[in-house]
Design an enzyme around this catalytic site. Structure first.
Site, PDB file in Angstrom:
ATOM      1  N   ASP A 110       0.858  -1.184   0.000  1.00 45.98           N
ATOM      2  CA  ASP A 110       0.000   0.000   0.000  1.00 45.98           C
ATOM      3  C   ASP A 110       0.895   1.235   0.000  1.00 45.98           C
ATOM      4  OD1 ASP A 110      -1.335   2.292   1.428  1.00 45.98           O
ATOM      5  OD2 ASP A 110      -3.039   0.923   1.353  1.00 45.98           O
ATOM      6  N   ASP A 128       0.772   8.229  -8.948  1.00 46.56           N
ATOM      7  CA  ASP A 128      -0.097   7.910 -10.080  1.00 46.56           C
ATOM      8  C   ASP A 128      -0.913   6.668  -9.741  1.00 46.56           C
ATOM      9  OD1 ASP A 128      -1.261   8.030 -12.578  1.00 46.56           O
ATOM     10  OD2 ASP A 128       0.375   6.978 -13.593  1.00 46.56           O
TER      11      ASP A 128
END
Length: 248
Positions: A110, A128
């Site tokens: 994560d 992104d």
């Protein structure tokens, strides 16, 4: 639960999407290392602020376009890309992403959690990370941007890809502005659906603006070709931001 990554191929390109029909990444079959989408070329605009970063962190792999470009054309740069979806990483061979080596790696994690305990500070952080529904809250919260700033070197820059002209993007600009003390700017991609947000220190932006032409001239030709279509947009955004910083 990770979204399922979907591949779409025609005679010229291989593309990646999730549950929606929005294209997340696109690769030229004839030139797998080319940055096909304008927003990816625009994100490389950080080269006009730091042409030789020692370390780059990227949040979100997608089809690996930026990972491949940095790996190939910035051979002295240490590169870490963090991707939460293992299914996306499994497609690395389809997208001709080079294997991990001593200076580049893809980490399944994560991105927000990774930034809570970064391995070191980075000269550039590229954000992104998208799902089929847009940018997840964990990658655009005030706390996330505070962690980004803390993980940057003193003159480091963040570059983020966001959706153009949405309420979420307006909130993002406010959050980034507060975290980076107003030293932030944005400019559009040619495709029209994306904005590129860049943030750093006021000194970094001022020096980048003042020496823009000299830095452009000094860029290797491969980067000039990559940035040719977006450099003017970046320069205008820098000029606008410097005027705002300087005041009347």
């Amino acid at each position: 639960m990770s979204e399922q990554a979907r591949l779409h191929q025609n005679s010229q390109t291989l593309s990646l999407s999730f549950e929606s029909s929005l294209i997340q990444s696109c690769m030229s079959l004839a030139d797998p290392d080319e940055l096909v989408l304008d927003y990816t070329r625009a994100m490389m605009g950080f080269l006009l602020l730091n042409p030789a970063p020692r370390s780059v962190l990227m949040i979100g792999l997608g089809g690996g376009a930026l990972h491949k470009y940095i790996h190939k054309h910035l051979p002295e740069t240490d590169l870490t890309t963090v991707e939460i979806n293992p299914g996306v990483i499994e497609l690395r061979q389809d997208f001709c992403i080079p294997p991990d080596d001593e200076r580049s790696r893809i980490v399944c994690a994560d991105g927000a959690a990774f930034l809570a305990k970064p391995t070191h500070q980075f000269d550039v952080i590229l954000v992104d990370g998208f799902t089929g529904e847009g940018i997840p809250d964990a990658l655009c919260s005030p706390g996330f941007y505070r962690r980004v700033k803390a993980a940057l070197t003193p003159q480091g820059v963040m570059v983020a890809n966001v959706q153009a002209d949405t309420e979420q993007t307006r909130d993002i600009m406010k959050r980034v502005g507060r975290v980076f003390d107003g030293a932030t700017l944005s400019f559009e991609s040619d495709e029209g659906g994306n904005d590129i947000v860049l943030a750093g220190t006021r000194d970094t932006l001022v020096r980048g603006c003042q020496s823009f032409d000299a830095r452009w001239t000094a860029l290797p030709s491969v980067h000039q070709a990559t940035l040719a279509a977006c450099s003017t947009r970046l320069q205008r955004a820098l000029l606008k931001e410097i005027r705002a910083i300087s005041g009347p």
